[in-house]
Each structure stands twice: as C-alpha cells, then as structure tokens.
Design an enzyme around this catalytic site. Structure first.
Site, mmCIF file in Angstrom:
data_model
loop_
_atom_site.group_PDB
_atom_site.id
_atom_site.type_symbol
_atom_site.label_atom_id
_atom_site.label_comp_id
_atom_site.label_asym_id
_atom_site.label_seq_id
_atom_site.Cartn_x
_atom_site.Cartn_y
_atom_site.Cartn_z
ATOM 1 N N GLU A 256 71.404 74.906 3.764
ATOM 2 C CA GLU A 256 71.828 74.027 2.660
ATOM 3 C C GLU A 256 70.843 72.870 2.662
ATOM 4 O O GLU A 256 70.847 72.066 3.585
ATOM 5 C CB GLU A 256 73.254 73.513 2.906
ATOM 6 C CG GLU A 256 74.307 74.595 3.028
ATOM 7 C CD GLU A 256 74.611 75.267 1.704
ATOM 8 O OE1 GLU A 256 74.351 74.666 0.652
ATOM 9 O OE2 GLU A 256 75.095 76.417 1.716
ATOM 10 N N CYS A 295 73.944 65.276 -1.126
ATOM 11 C CA CYS A 295 73.094 66.385 -1.559
ATOM 12 C C CYS A 295 73.409 66.769 -2.997
ATOM 13 O O CYS A 295 72.578 67.350 -3.684
ATOM 14 C CB CYS A 295 73.304 67.575 -0.637
ATOM 15 S SG CYS A 295 75.036 67.939 -0.388
HETATM 16 P P1 NAP Z 1 66.710 66.590 8.447
HETATM 17 O O1 NAP Z 1 65.756 65.580 8.927
HETATM 18 O O2 NAP Z 1 66.196 67.898 8.014
HETATM 19 O O3 NAP Z 1 67.763 66.762 9.640
HETATM 20 C C1 NAP Z 1 68.886 67.586 9.482
HETATM 21 C C2 NAP Z 1 69.382 68.031 10.830
HETATM 22 O O4 NAP Z 1 68.394 68.875 11.425
HETATM 23 C C3 NAP Z 1 69.629 66.896 11.817
HETATM 24 O O5 NAP Z 1 70.770 67.209 12.587
HETATM 25 C C4 NAP Z 1 68.379 66.916 12.680
HETATM 26 O O6 NAP Z 1 68.597 66.409 13.966
HETATM 27 C C5 NAP Z 1 68.112 68.401 12.734
HETATM 28 N N1 NAP Z 1 66.738 68.723 13.064
HETATM 29 C C6 NAP Z 1 65.629 68.118 12.617
HETATM 30 N N2 NAP Z 1 64.542 68.728 13.138
HETATM 31 C C7 NAP Z 1 65.002 69.736 13.915
HETATM 32 C C8 NAP Z 1 64.373 70.727 14.729
HETATM 33 N N3 NAP Z 1 63.046 70.794 14.844
HETATM 34 N N4 NAP Z 1 65.156 71.601 15.386
HETATM 35 C C9 NAP Z 1 66.501 71.554 15.289
HETATM 36 N N5 NAP Z 1 67.149 70.629 14.541
HETATM 37 C C10 NAP Z 1 66.410 69.738 13.859
HETATM 38 O O7 NAP Z 1 67.582 66.039 7.244
HETATM 39 P P2 NAP Z 1 68.385 64.670 7.152
HETATM 40 O O8 NAP Z 1 67.391 63.596 6.924
HETATM 41 O O9 NAP Z 1 69.374 64.541 8.261
HETATM 42 O O10 NAP Z 1 69.259 64.925 5.856
HETATM 43 C C11 NAP Z 1 68.838 64.617 4.560
HETATM 44 C C12 NAP Z 1 68.570 65.874 3.795
HETATM 45 O O11 NAP Z 1 69.677 66.749 3.878
HETATM 46 C C13 NAP Z 1 68.385 65.604 2.321
HETATM 47 O O12 NAP Z 1 67.220 66.222 1.905
HETATM 48 C C14 NAP Z 1 69.591 66.257 1.667
HETATM 49 O O13 NAP Z 1 69.344 66.784 0.389
HETATM 50 C C15 NAP Z 1 69.950 67.316 2.608
HETATM 51 N N6 NAP Z 1 71.368 67.628 2.529
HETATM 52 C C16 NAP Z 1 71.744 68.802 1.967
HETATM 53 C C17 NAP Z 1 73.089 69.128 1.889
HETATM 54 C C18 NAP Z 1 73.544 70.431 1.286
HETATM 55 O O14 NAP Z 1 74.713 70.772 1.457
HETATM 56 N N7 NAP Z 1 72.700 71.155 0.603
HETATM 57 C C19 NAP Z 1 74.054 68.255 2.387
HETATM 58 C C20 NAP Z 1 73.635 67.065 2.945
HETATM 59 C C21 NAP Z 1 72.285 66.759 3.017
HETATM 60 P P3 NAP Z 1 68.072 64.969 14.444
HETATM 61 O O15 NAP Z 1 68.777 63.973 13.623
HETATM 62 O O16 NAP Z 1 68.484 64.943 15.867
HETATM 63 O O17 NAP Z 1 66.585 64.973 14.219
#
Ligand code: NAP
Length: 522
Positions: A256, A295
C-alpha cells in the site's frame, strides 16, 4: 524518557545499540528512545511459526473473532492514554488522533463481527461448490486455509494504530500470527497498544509480536508460507518487493503505497448547492486532517475552466481560517507534519509544484506554530497551487507532497478528459466525483475505476451523510493500482484472503459437507 522494547519470543527485549529518539513534532521535545540492535529476529519468526501459528489454527474462526473483540475492548479501555500518545508523538489534534486510534478499534470490531458469522469451522468455504459428475456424486469446492507462516506488518508513520489494527484483524482472523513493525518515528502508540494487549492476557502466546524500530535481518527469515504486508512509500515498497530473498522464496507481498488522489467537480454545479458545499467541505478536510498526512488525502483537484476562479477563491478563504500549531493547544485545528524529514520533503515538494504553477495560498516559507516554542516544530502552511494547464507538467500528477498540499487544475468537464488526467497519476487509492447528473457520474466509473481502488460519488443526496473520500472502511476495499502499490486490504472477508491459501477440494459431497459443515452441495 521512555525506552521502547520489542516484544519478541514471548518477552520484552531492549536493543543494545545507539537509540533512535522519538520526538513530539509540535515542539521537538524528546519523548522516547528505541533500538532493536541485538533483538532476536530469527527467534521472533520461529516463535510465531512454532507457537503462535499452531495456537491460532487450533481456534475456530468464531474463537478468533472473539479474540479480535477482546483486543478492541482492551484498547478501548486505554483510549484516553492512546489518544494522548498519538497527539504527542504524531503531532495529531485530538480529532486526528481519534481517526487513527478509534479506526484501529473499529477495524478489529468490524472483523470480530464478520468472523462471528463464520462460526465453529476452522476452514472457510470459498464460493459455491460445483458438481463434477452428472449425477452430483463427485463434487468440487474451493476452501481457504490459514497460511502456516507469519505475517510481518510494516506500517507507515501516519497511522501507527489503524495500520496495526486493520492488518492484524485480517491476519489473526485468518489464523496467522503477526509481527508488527511501526515506523520508528511514531512507534509509541503501537508499542503501547501491544503492551496493553500483552498485559490484558488475551493474546495466545506468539500471536502478536512487536519490533519497535529498525527490522534488522527480520525479512531475511521469511519463507514460502509467510506474508509481508507493507504500507509506506513507493520507493520502500519497490525495494521490499524486489529483494532477492523475498522473490526467491515467493513470499506473499502486499504493498500500500503513494497515491495522488483526485477530486473532480462536474461543470455547472451551483455555488449555493449542497453538492458544492460537500465538495468544498471534503477538500478542506482532506487537505488539513492529520496535516494532509493521509494516503487517501486529495492531492489533485479538477474543475471546469470557468469554475477555477471561484473554487480556488472559496478554498483559499477556508484555508485562511486554519490555526496551525501545537496540538496541546485546544484552539489549534491543524498540527505539524510528523518528522523533520517530512518537513524538508514538504518544503521541497511545494517548491516543485509551485514551479509548475502559482501559489494560491501557503507556500514553503518556515512557519511558527501557535503555542509552540519559537522556531521549534515541523509546521507547514496549508498550500494550494494553481496550475492553469493540467497537461503542462508531470510533476503535479506524479509528485506526492505528503502534507497539507494540493493542486487545482482545469479540465474540459467531460468524464473522458477527467479520466485521462487522473490516469496521469499512474494509479491511486481513491477518486471523488461531485455532481448531480447521474449520466456524468456514471461516465466516470469506467475511466476512473481502472486507475483507482475506490470511487466516491458526491451529490446532493449524500451531502448530509458522506464522510469524505479519505475514510477507509473495513467493509470496502482499501488499495489502488499502479504506483499506489497494486495491493488490496480490507474489503470485508476479501481482506482476510491475503493470509490464506486457496485449495480446491474434490470428493464425495456428503463427506465434504461433513468436514466443512453446511449444506452447500445438497
Ligand atoms: P517509508 O519511509 O517507506 O516507511 C514505511 C515503513 O517502512 C516504516 O515502518 C519504515 O521503518 C519501513 N522501512 C523503511 N525502509 C525499510 C527497509 N529498508 N526495510 C524494512 N522496512 C523499511 O514511508 P513513510 O514515510 O513512513 O510513510 C509515508 C508514505 O506512506 C507516503 O508516501 C504515503 O502515501 C504512504 N502511505 C500509504 C498508505 C496506503 O494505505 N496506501 C497509508 C499510509 C501511508 P522506519 O521508520 O524504521 O524506517
């Protein structure tokens, strides 16, 4: 300062390395610290497979539903504390915090309700059976069985409660244990939720574990029967789904991700109509709720050329009334974005969009929040960018600014033009179309439906009851095609499917009925 521990292998383990610090984004005050260095991730996966999975699979679907109900109840008993943590660690207003925390309890309760109807069986029928012989003595029936692995739930920073609740509800109902990993920056609420559930003594051992921070080598332990359910950015999603270990073991992955959701106003909607009122109300809510960090928030607004001036003016007028600041101050209507990185990304994103148009209100200049210490906190101005030619630049269709930011653009008023422009977003979670002409609304379905997971049709008849396009409901699909991840969550029992194996049974219909219960083949 609280030190978060991870809940793995049946115990709370504290990491040994340099901790990450969680702050209050309204003030930048440190709240908690966490490290997962040295946490036994292999042991966590083993514990889920050897203890949690068998315990859940021994339960009937009805018993698993009761577990979800008990989880929802236990969390409700700690609602005030969770709301407070959500406000402090997420920069949420109280109303934003409710959206997340109550959303988690609501998703668990909804799946408890759905699961209750599935009764005493441990196996779910999938659709109707089919006779494979003329006389009906040889019968086929698809069934759904729990995967015999673990579900790793990785969540984004913006919904630490709901993201856990909605994913865990589906996995646990299926009979699959979970390891939840919230984003490190806002892990406080998920950490406390798991602690509350552990203290309530309602979780079968190994059924729910928590990684409070970096996942270390967790993913390298996943195998064929495991599930990786991810919410976050498209970049992280791409990295996770293309890891060699995930690919070579055929781990089930659901993504997602980003989404540039659209709102489209039909031409000729009168300014004093209920439909126009709903449109403006929804735009305002979707831009400012959770400081636009949803999102499903509206990022692109399409209106007919002749409506551009009026809509932009009305929206700018509403946004001018928003008090941005420290969410501890009850006068504040919109909090900060959640992290320093998000603040920097928002400012850069606003500048990128502004280069494609003009800033109608807001902009990337620093902002001091009401009630916040001077120069502290991650505040962003509600920002509307006006782009007079929707085809002049790709950036408005492809750059998601994850904050209180949207662009307004003209289209020619037809469903075909709207669909073509919306599709430039490469796949989104939701599009909303506002108008009272059913033919216009009907014309939207084919074009928009192919590129969006959900369509929200706003009209005068629903102006009093529609809850905004940003709300995801447990009974309806959440997920979108293309860059939104191509994933599917929720949608009632179809959300449980991610954690199940489909198996085709063939046999004597009387034997199948005996095993599965019910009278499908009679
Ligand atoms: P993100 O940087 O991609 O991080 C998301 C999750 O992935 C966090 O728990 C992060 O952990 C983890 N993560 C990052 N790098 C990783 C790796 N190499 N291996 C394993 N896990 C890893 O995104 P975000 O900044 O938290 O969230 C914002 C984004 O989420 C926006 O683009 C938004 O559109 C999207 N979003 C989508 C939805 C949906 O339902 N489609 C819902 C909410 C948000 P750490 O924090 O520990 O790095």
């Amino acid at each position: 300062m609280i030190t978060l521990k991870s809940f793995v292998g049946g115990e709370w383990q504290e990491g040994s390395g340099e901790p990450a610090v969680l702050v209050n984004p309204s003030t930048e005050e440190p709240l908690a610290q966490t490290s997962t260095e040295g946490v036994d991730f292999a042991g966590a996966v083993r514990h889920a497979r050897e203890v949690g999975g068998p315990a859940l699979r021994a339960m009937t679907l009805g018993e698993r539903a009761s577990l979800l109900k008990a989880m929802s109840k236990a969390l409700l008993e700690h609602r005030d504390e969770l709301l407070d943590m959500s406000m402090r660690n997420g920069g949420n207003t109280k109303s934003d915090a409710k959206f997340d925390v109550d959303g988690a309890g609501g998703a668990l309760a909804a799946y408890a309700h759905l699961g209750k109807g599935l009764g005493d069986s441990k196996i779910m029928r999938d659709g109707d059976g089919v006779s494979l012989a003329r006389d009906g003595s040889w019968w086929g029936q698809h069934v759904l069985l729990p995967k015999e692995g673990v579900a790793v739930l990785i969540n984004a920073f913006n919904f630490p409660a709901w993201g856990f609740g909605e994913k865990a509800a589906c996995a646990l109902l299926a009979g699959v244990p979970v390891i939840v990993k919230p984003a490190t920056s806002t892990a406080l609420v998920t950490w406390r939720m798991v602690e509350v559930l552990d203290q309530a003594g309602i979780l079968p051992p190994g059924s729910v574990q928590l990684v409070a921070g970096s996942p270390g080598d967790l993913l390298s332990h996943l195998r064929e029967q495991d599930v990786l359910a991810f919410t976050g950015s498209a970049d992280t999603g791409l990295y996770l789904r293309s890891r060699d270990d995930i690919l070579s073991r055929n781990v089930t992955v659901n993504i997602e991700a980003d989404s540039l959701n659209s709102a489209i106003l039909a031409p000729g909607v009168p300014a004093d109509s209920d439909t126009y009122g709903l449109f403006l109300k929804d735009l305002f809510r979707e831009m400012t709720q959770k400081a636009g960090q949803k999102c499903t928030a509206i990022r692109r607004i399409f209106v007919a050329e002749e409506d551009m001036e009026r809509v932009a003016g009305d929206l700018v007028g509403r946004l001018a009334d928003v008090t941005v600041g420290n969410t501890a101050d009850p006068e504040v209507r919109m909090g900060p974005v959640s992290t320093a990185r998000q603040l920097a990304d928002n400012r850069a994103g606003i500048e990128a969009l502004a280069a494609a148009g003009t800033v109608a209100t807001g902009g990337s200049d620093p902002l001091d929040g009401v009630g916040a210490p001077e120069g502290r906190g991650y505040y962003v101005r509600p920002t509307l960018i006006r782009v007079d030619d929707a085809r002049s630049s790709d950036v408005v269709h492809t750059h998601e600014v994850f904050g209180p930011v949207a662009s307004i653009m003209p289209y020619d008023g037809t469903p075909d033009d709207a669909a073509e422009l919306v599709a430039r977003g490469q796949g989104s979670l939701v599009a909303s179309a506002y108008g009272d002409d059913p033919d216009w609304a009907g014309g939207m379905i084919a074009g928009l439906g192919a590129w969006n997971g959900r369509l929200y049709l706003g009209s005068s008849g629903v102006a009093g009851s529609a809850m905004g396009s940003g709300a995801a409901f447990p009974y309806l699909l959440h997920g979108g095609p293309g860059r939104a991840g191509n994933g599917e969550e929720l949608g009632g029992l179809s959300g449980v499917r991610l954690y199940q194996r489909r198996c085709a049974l063939q046999g004597d219909p009387a034997v199948l009925d005996r095993i599965l219960g019910g009278t499908e083949s009679e």
